[in-house]
Design a protein around this motif. Structure first.
Motif, PDB file in Angstrom:
ATOM      1  N   GLU A   1     -68.931   7.578 -34.364  1.00 35.09           N
ATOM      2  CA  GLU A   1     -69.682   6.968 -33.569  1.00 35.09           C
ATOM      3  C   GLU A   1     -70.871   6.340 -34.009  1.00 35.09           C
ATOM      4  N   GLU A   2     -71.507   6.666 -35.083  1.00 37.43           N
ATOM      5  CA  GLU A   2     -72.717   6.079 -35.811  1.00 37.43           C
ATOM      6  C   GLU A   2     -72.122   4.807 -36.385  1.00 37.43           C
ATOM      7  N   ARG A   3     -70.939   4.806 -36.919  1.00 37.85           N
ATOM      8  CA  ARG A   3     -70.496   3.519 -37.607  1.00 37.85           C
ATOM      9  C   ARG A   3     -70.359   2.709 -36.507  1.00 37.85           C
ATOM     10  N   LYS A   4     -69.684   2.993 -35.354  1.00 37.20           N
ATOM     11  CA  LYS A   4     -69.303   2.320 -34.327  1.00 37.20           C
ATOM     12  C   LYS A   4     -70.358   1.635 -33.724  1.00 37.20           C
ATOM     13  N   ALA A   5     -71.592   2.471 -33.625  1.00 42.54           N
ATOM     14  CA  ALA A   5     -72.934   1.973 -33.115  1.00 42.54           C
ATOM     15  C   ALA A   5     -73.517   0.890 -33.877  1.00 42.54           C
ATOM     16  N   ALA A   6     -73.496   1.084 -35.151  1.00 39.98           N
ATOM     17  CA  ALA A   6     -73.761   0.129 -36.304  1.00 39.98           C
ATOM     18  C   ALA A   6     -73.213  -1.240 -36.117  1.00 39.98           C
ATOM     19  N   TYR A   7     -71.784  -1.293 -35.834  1.00 35.85           N
ATOM     20  CA  TYR A   7     -71.036  -2.463 -35.595  1.00 35.85           C
ATOM     21  C   TYR A   7     -71.370  -3.094 -34.469  1.00 35.85           C
ATOM     22  N   LEU A   8     -71.725  -2.376 -33.365  1.00 42.79           N
ATOM     23  CA  LEU A   8     -72.116  -2.950 -31.917  1.00 42.79           C
ATOM     24  C   LEU A   8     -73.585  -3.403 -31.898  1.00 42.79           C
TER      25      LEU A   8
ATOM     26  N   ASP B   1     -91.051   1.458 -41.649  1.00 40.83           N
ATOM     27  CA  ASP B   1     -89.686   1.255 -41.643  1.00 40.83           C
ATOM     28  C   ASP B   1     -89.039   1.991 -42.887  1.00 40.83           C
ATOM     29  N   HIS B   2     -87.768   2.476 -42.548  1.00 47.29           N
ATOM     30  CA  HIS B   2     -86.895   2.678 -43.729  1.00 47.29           C
ATOM     31  C   HIS B   2     -85.528   2.150 -43.327  1.00 47.29           C
ATOM     32  N   ILE B   3     -84.636   2.902 -44.020  1.00 46.10           N
ATOM     33  CA  ILE B   3     -83.079   2.330 -43.767  1.00 46.10           C
ATOM     34  C   ILE B   3     -82.259   3.110 -42.878  1.00 46.10           C
ATOM     35  N   GLY B   4     -82.724   4.075 -42.148  1.00 49.38           N
ATOM     36  CA  GLY B   4     -82.132   4.424 -40.990  1.00 49.38           C
ATOM     37  C   GLY B   4     -80.936   5.507 -41.438  1.00 49.38           C
ATOM     38  N   ILE B   5     -79.844   5.506 -40.643  1.00 51.13           N
ATOM     39  CA  ILE B   5     -78.615   6.477 -40.903  1.00 51.13           C
ATOM     40  C   ILE B   5     -77.706   5.837 -41.664  1.00 51.13           C
ATOM     41  N   THR B   6     -76.851   6.636 -42.689  1.00 47.07           N
ATOM     42  CA  THR B   6     -75.882   6.197 -43.342  1.00 47.07           C
ATOM     43  C   THR B   6     -74.747   6.837 -43.172  1.00 47.07           C
TER      44      THR B   6
ATOM     45  N   ASN C   1     -81.660   9.034 -43.604  1.00 47.25           N
ATOM     46  CA  ASN C   1     -82.552   8.732 -44.768  1.00 47.25           C
ATOM     47  C   ASN C   1     -83.913   8.829 -44.115  1.00 47.25           C
ATOM     48  N   ASN C   2     -84.514   9.900 -44.238  1.00 47.79           N
ATOM     49  CA  ASN C   2     -86.025  10.173 -43.636  1.00 47.79           C
ATOM     50  C   ASN C   2     -87.011   9.192 -44.206  1.00 47.79           C
ATOM     51  N   GLY C   3     -86.698   8.802 -45.706  1.00 50.01           N
ATOM     52  CA  GLY C   3     -87.882   7.966 -46.076  1.00 50.01           C
ATOM     53  C   GLY C   3     -89.270   8.455 -46.155  1.00 50.01           C
ATOM     54  N   ALA C   4     -89.228   9.857 -46.625  1.00 50.87           N
ATOM     55  CA  ALA C   4     -90.283  10.523 -46.759  1.00 50.87           C
ATOM     56  C   ALA C   4     -91.346   9.807 -47.589  1.00 50.87           C
TER      57      ALA C   4
END
Length: 544
Positions: free
Chosen positions: A213-220, A323-328, A338-341
């Motif tokens: 669902e995460e990858r689908k959301a990324a495409y959408l 900002d950081h890079i979000g979810i992989t 990717n919490n980007g602490a």
């Protein structure tokens, strides 16, 4: 003594600032008094929120970044900083998403289901969209062409639809966990077809067999673009090579017409070490169109006006990117966020700590003579978007901006210092001597007076293969001739851009000490008799 060792030793010595050789300043008791707000406990309070899973990796244009922006705005407001953008703390950036409004694939007249049977990525579609149809396609195995193996032997792909396996190479073994190597191999396959004028490529991608669902959301969500005249003109000229990814089941449906299947053809190639390319007489058509959707995106600015009637028109900028890079979704293991602490929750935290220290000073009647702009920028990970936008749309005149001190990754220990005695007492000082020799000297004097850290100038080397000087937000000030210092911990491997960049791995006393170095430098700049002169050419050489 070996001459090579001597040379390397000298180079290493010159790349590190030794505070014992620098004449210190007279310590400022007020600066020291208010620096106490910059401590490990306050750092933890901020970073444990900003780098929590709830913020989903703070990807630009998405919920986590909006949450971070709101948090920073609310904190600036609580300190009494002013919103300098017509009363707002947000400098809005014209960010849009180009997502697909239409995407269609049919095989022998039967429509396939998007995000189940096939995916068309937004970046594979130009602004005008595409459409094609054909009565056949070329199946070219792994799409490999080299001296020992050639899936295209005797095949002219010009004007053809070509179907290949997205991953794999029968002539070598690739580590599936090496994402960079896999992406480069994929790019070579697609580039070959584009250069040889194929009409489109269909990529057999097993990742679609169980699309998360995460990858689908990324495409959408589509393709994010910081909209400017230049980017729009560039996109209008772009005509990306058409690429469609399909599932194994969809590939089997096509290959069945050619009396084979995905598993059968893979086994055949593996057994014979020979290509199994063929033309398949199957009717195939596809089309896609894009639509533009505005996205919320903003730099967060807090303004502290100076106390001196004349000097307050000059502005010192303190930056970090929130900002950081979000979810992989495809990251190995259970943790996908990717919490980007460190990158750059730590630098953002540094800006918040300094804002507290300076506002405390002003409330006590010891505020800076010059004005200070505390600015946490967005979109750094996308290409320095936020600072680029500010450089093109400055809230305060560029000619009145005296310097930018940029904290980007100040909470970890970089590879060079791991396990060494000085591991918790160094910082890479980048760019301090590129535009202003006065700023470079001041930085060393401040350090010799207050923090007594190792200032490592490794990344000022023009031969730096990592090009660190150009890779954070300070550069968008430097390119305008504004003196800068970029404070950086040097963490390039370990957990860089990975879910492992967690709060639990931050050295909070070290983060606070590095933020104090930045604060003391800011104190001197904001209260000095004159602004740092620009006497160097941007590469550390005297201006002609």
């Amino acid at each position: 003594m070996n001459k090579r060792i001597l040379t390397l030793g000298l180079a290493s010595f010159l790349s590190v600032g030794c505070f014992a050789q620098v004449k210190p300043l007279i310590p400022n008791k007020d600066a020291m008094r208010f620096s106490k707000a910059i401590n490990k406990d306050n750092a933890y309070k901020h970073l444990s929120v900003l780098a929590s899973d709830a913020y989903e990796g703070r990807e630009t244009g998405k919920k986590g970044a909006w949450m971070a922006a709101d948090y920073i705005r609310d904190y600036f407001k609580s300190l009494g900083l002013k919103g300098p953008v017509d009363g707002s703390y947000f400098q809005k950036i014209d960010l849009v998403s180009y997502a697909l409004s239409e995407n269609m694939l049919t095989i022998n007249g039967q429509p396939k289901v998007a995000y189940k049977d096939f995916v068309i990525a937004s970046n594979a579609v130009g602004l005008k969209g595409f459409t094609f149809s054909s009565d056949d396609l070329i199946f070219a195995g792994y799409g490999v062409s080299n001296d020992s193996y050639n899936d295209y032997n005797g095949i002219d792909v010009a004007g053809k639809i070509v179907m290949i396996f997205v991953n794999g190479d029968p002539t070598k073994t690739l580590d599936p966990n090496d994402r960079r190597a896999m992406m480069m191999a994929r790019s070579r396959k697609i580039n070959y077809l584009a250069q040889n004028k194929a009409k489109a490529v269909i990529l057999i991608d097993p990742a679609l067999d169980n699309l998360s669902e995460e990858r689908k959301a990324a495409y959408l969500s589509g393709q994010m673009v910081m909209k400017s005249k230049e980017t729009v003109e560039r996109m209008e000229k772009m005509n990306p090579f058409t690429s469609i990814s399909i599932s194994t089941a969809t590939a089997d449906e096509i290959l069945k017409v050619g009396s084979t299947s995905v598993s059968a053809v893979q086994n055949k190639i593996a057994d014979t070490k020979q290509p199994a390319s063929q033309t398949i007489n199957v009717a195939i058509s596809a089309s896609a169109m894009k639509k533009e959707t505005p996205l919320r995106c903003e730099n967060v600015l807090g303004f502290l006006e100076g106390s001196d009637p004349k000097l307050k028109k000059e502005v010192l900028v303190l930056t970090g990117h929130y900002d950081h890079i979000g979810i992989t979704p495809e990251a190995p293991g259970a943790d996908k966020i990717n919490n980007g602490a460190d990158d750059d929750g730590s630098g953002t935290t540094g800006v918040l700590l300094m804002a507290k220290a300076f506002t405390d000073a002003k409330k006590a009647g010891k505020g800076p003579k010059r004005s200070i702009l505390f600015m946490t920028v967005v979109g750094e990970e996308k290409g320095l978007w936020g600072s680029d936008w500010y450089s093109e749309h400055p809230v305060f005149p560029i000619e009145n901006t005296i310097a930018d001190l940029n904290t980007d990754m100040i909470g970890r220990i970089g590879e060079k210092y791991l396990g060494k005695p000085d591991s918790a007492n160094y910082i890479y000082s980048v760019g301090s001597k590129m535009l202003s020799s006065e700023l470079g000297r001041l930085s060393e004097q401040v350090n010799a007076t207050y923090t007594k850290m190792i200032l490592d100038y490794k990344y000022d080397d023009p031969k730096d293969t990592q090009r660190i000087y150009y890779r954070s937000d300070h550069y968008n000030f430097a390119k305008l001739g504004i003196p800068i210092i970029f404070y950086y911990d040097g963490m390039l491997e370990q957990d860089y851009h990975q879910p492992g960049d967690e709060v639990s791995k931050i050295n909070f006393p070290l983060l606070a000490k590095r933020a104090q170095l930045t604060y003391y430098t800011a104190w001197e700049l904001a209260n000095g008799a004159k602004r740092p002169a620009v006497d160097l050419d941007g590469k550390g050489n005297p201006k002609k």
